[in-house]
Structures are given as C-alpha cells and as structure tokens.
Design an enzyme around this catalytic site. Structure first.
Site, mmCIF file in Angstrom:
data_model
loop_
_atom_site.group_PDB
_atom_site.id
_atom_site.type_symbol
_atom_site.label_atom_id
_atom_site.label_comp_id
_atom_site.label_asym_id
_atom_site.label_seq_id
_atom_site.Cartn_x
_atom_site.Cartn_y
_atom_site.Cartn_z
ATOM 1 N N ILE A 12 0.844 -1.207 0.000
ATOM 2 C CA ILE A 12 0.000 0.000 0.000
ATOM 3 C C ILE A 12 0.874 1.250 0.000
ATOM 4 O O ILE A 12 0.578 2.233 -0.687
ATOM 5 C CB ILE A 12 -0.995 -0.033 1.179
ATOM 6 C CG1 ILE A 12 -1.928 -1.233 1.004
ATOM 7 C CG2 ILE A 12 -1.806 1.260 1.243
ATOM 8 C CD1 ILE A 12 -2.835 -1.515 2.167
ATOM 9 N N ASN A 32 12.543 -0.496 6.200
ATOM 10 C CA ASN A 32 13.624 -1.422 6.587
ATOM 11 C C ASN A 32 13.654 -2.660 5.679
ATOM 12 O O ASN A 32 14.443 -3.576 5.907
ATOM 13 C CB ASN A 32 13.493 -1.830 8.067
ATOM 14 C CG ASN A 32 12.257 -2.654 8.342
ATOM 15 O OD1 ASN A 32 11.498 -2.976 7.423
ATOM 16 N ND2 ASN A 32 12.038 -3.003 9.604
ATOM 17 N N PHE A 73 3.022 3.313 6.936
ATOM 18 C CA PHE A 73 2.528 2.030 6.398
ATOM 19 C C PHE A 73 3.373 0.865 6.897
ATOM 20 O O PHE A 73 3.246 -0.249 6.379
ATOM 21 C CB PHE A 73 2.604 2.029 4.862
ATOM 22 C CG PHE A 73 1.784 3.083 4.212
ATOM 23 C CD1 PHE A 73 0.442 2.862 3.925
ATOM 24 C CD2 PHE A 73 2.330 4.316 3.890
ATOM 25 C CE1 PHE A 73 -0.326 3.848 3.326
ATOM 26 C CE2 PHE A 73 1.573 5.305 3.296
ATOM 27 C CZ PHE A 73 0.242 5.079 3.016
ATOM 28 N N TYR A 140 -3.338 -8.092 15.968
ATOM 29 C CA TYR A 140 -3.142 -7.122 14.885
ATOM 30 C C TYR A 140 -4.073 -5.918 15.086
ATOM 31 O O TYR A 140 -3.631 -4.760 15.123
ATOM 32 C CB TYR A 140 -3.390 -7.788 13.527
ATOM 33 C CG TYR A 140 -3.505 -6.781 12.411
ATOM 34 C CD1 TYR A 140 -2.444 -5.928 12.128
ATOM 35 C CD2 TYR A 140 -4.687 -6.651 11.672
ATOM 36 C CE1 TYR A 140 -2.559 -4.970 11.127
ATOM 37 C CE2 TYR A 140 -4.800 -5.704 10.676
ATOM 38 C CZ TYR A 140 -3.739 -4.868 10.413
ATOM 39 O OH TYR A 140 -3.864 -3.912 9.430
#
Ligand code: UDP
Length: 322
Positions: A12, A32, A73, A140
């Site tokens: 995304i 990263n 994100f 999550y």
C-alpha cells in the site's frame, strides 16, 4: 509538500508513493525492507534504508529532510501471525509508531496520516460507521487501535493533527503494473482466487457457506489499492491546508459475498471452487460506510469489483513467471 512515507516499499505504501508522485509531491521513503521490496520504490522517490523502531534511523531522515507530512505504512499485518507472535506485533506496530511520533514531535512535524484497519471493529457485523464501538479480536487489530489512541493522545498534548484511515479489503495493482502485491504475501481472497485461474493453484477454498447472508458466504467491502492511495493524497492535502484530526473509513459502502467475488474471477477464466469449513474469527458481513470520506475529503472510489479483480489478474499474470 514534502511527504515522508514510512513503509513506502510495501504494497500500500508503494501505491501511495505512486499517487503522490502523480500529484507532483516530493516523496521521501523510510523502509527497513522487512516486508517491502526495493523494486517497488518509485525511481523519483528518495529512499532511506532504516527502521522506525531505531530512533537514530528516524532522526537521520528528519535531520536531512524538511518534512511537511508523515504517512505510516510500516506495520506487520497478518492476523494469524499476530495471534502466534503478539509481542512482535506490539513491538513493531506500537513501538515503531511511538518512536516515529517522538522524533516528529522533536522536529516540530505535526501532520500525520496513519493506516489503520477495519479489524479495530472486531466482530461487528454490517455497515461500520467510524463512531462505532471498537473491539478488536486479534493482536493485529489491538496494535492498530493502540496506535490510534496513542496518536490521539499525542495530538491532544502536542497540537498534532492526524488523519487515521481504517481500511477494508484492499486488492489490485497500479495500472502501470510496475507495482503490486508480491507472490509471497498472499493470504487474501482476490489474489488467491486469481491464482486459481492462472495455473498456480487448482481451486479456491471458500471458508464456509452457512453464514446468515444472501448466499451463505461472507460479505466484504473491496477497494482498489489505487483508490486507497488517492485517499491518502487527499488526506495529506487536507492536513496541509489546516484540516482538523479525523478518523475515516476507506471502503466502497458496498458488500460482495465470497461467491460473488469468485463469480467475478470466473468471468475472466474458469475458477474451480471448493466449499470448506469456516475460518476462525470471520464476521459474516463487514462493509464500510464511506460517507465521511466523501464528505470530508471529497473522496469517491473510481474502481468497481470487476476492475479490482481484473487489475489483480493482470498483475499476477505479469509476475507469474518470475
Ligand atoms: N476467504 C475464502 N477463501 C480464501 C481466502 C478468504 O473464502 O482462500 C474468505 C474469508 O473467509 C473472508 C473473505 O474471503 O470471508 C475475505 O477474506 P480475506 O482474508 O481476503 O480478508 P479479511 O476480510 O479476512 O480481512
């Protein structure tokens, strides 16, 4: 605007970078590459390799770049994995945002666009409004909700302004087909169904057909990733122009059953479908009300289900022999 996109090498994030560049904005990426790919980075974006959990990595960017708006994100987002490894999710998703906010505050950067999720609504079924009770049912969703609350307390204390977006079911690829969801990241319905028509799997298993819906399969709200990305561009403009903090659903306000999605895929090429048992934690129906996104950001999704499915098909075909 100079926009820092944290996680801009992911699915995304990379689509948002493409939309920002189409909108002539200057883009800086910090990633990263734990689940992102260098090849998804737009050639016009400036890339920093680094981790938002490492304060010096974030400071390095803010010392060199005069950032106007930050977009985030860089989250882990696989629900079953979050159930198995909750601490890794809290560390990455919550601590990462905490460090980022700390550095933003120290550098007086106070505009933040954050990716959240419909998972904060938990087992709510039906059409979700932003002011509904949030009650995640997995780590999550919990970590995303923890971030939402942290951001709002930081905004309260330090005059931050934010747009939090709660995503529904995202799929598809940029029309250039240069970027998309990679092969090793597939857990969602549309790409799995597409794999069933391009010879990568021989069927799609539907998780349960005994839900209280019109054909017994679960109803979800599907949105094209480029529509989602465009909403972020509008969110950045909104904050840049002095808009107040808001939490906004991104969906189409329309639901489709799993069988209807399978049917849309079947229209491209024959798809074999097998009915399997229910999957744990699937609510019968999740649809976003997008009235708020339309009202505040003048955002209206351009793509319909058939476009989303075709877009995902075109991308998956393109990368199938890699
Ligand atoms: N689903 C399915 N078969 C699959 C993958 C998903 O039947 O191989 C169903 C799933 O049970 C849910 C819907 O498709 O009802 C959307 O699931 P997905 O994992 O794409 O997104 P979620 O709504 O869980 O975020």
């Amino acid at each position: 605007m100079k926009v820092l996109v944290v996680g801009g090498a992911g699915y995304i994030g990379s689509h948002t970078v493409y939309e920002l560049i189409k909108d002539n904005q200057e883009v800086i990426i910090l990633d990263n590459l734990s689940s992102g790919y260098k090849e998804l980075v737009h050639p016009k974006a400036k890339f920093y390799l680094g981790d938002i959990k490492v304060k010096s990595d974030v400071e390095n960017v803010f010392k060199q770049e005069k950032i106007d708006v930050v977009m985030h994100f860089a989250a882990k987002l696989i629900v079953p994995e979050s159930v198995k490894e909750p601490l890794a999710y809290y560390y990455n998703n919550v601590e990462g945002v905490r460090v980022l906010l700390e550095v933003m505050n120290e550098h007086n950067v106070k505009k933040f666009v954050f990716s959240s999720t419909a998972a904060v609504y938990g087992e709510a079924s039906g059409v979700c409004q932003e002011d509904m009770i949030t009650k995640p049912i997995n780590p999550y969703g919990e970590t995303k909700l923890a971030c939402e609350r942290m951001i709002s307390w930081v905004a309260n204390a330090h005059d931050f302004k934010f747009v939090i977006f709660r995503y529904f079911n995202v799929a598809g690829a940029d029309e250039s087909l240069k970027i998309g969801l990679m092969k090793d990241q597939l857990t969602h319905l549309i790409p799995l169904a597409i794999q069933g028509i391009i010879g990568i799997r021989d069927h799609l298993t539907i998780y349960g057909n005994d839900y209280p819906t019109k054909d017994g399969t679960c109803v979800r709200d599907y949105i094209h990733v480029s529509d989602l990305a465009s909403a972020h561009v509008l969110g950045a403009h909104y904050l840049f122009e002095g808009g107040k903090s808001e939490t906004i659903n991104l969906g189409s306000s329309q639901g489709f059953t799993v069988l209807e999605v399978a049917q849309a895929v079947n229209e491209i090429a024959p798809l074999k479908v097998v009915i399997g048992p229910r999957r744990d934690g699937d609510p019968a129906e999740l649809i976003a009300s997008n009235e708020k996104a339309q009202r505040i950001l003048k955002w209206v999704p351009k793509y319909e289900l058939k476009d989303i499915v075709l877009s995902d098909y075109n991308y998956r075909k393109k990368i199938s022999n890699r």
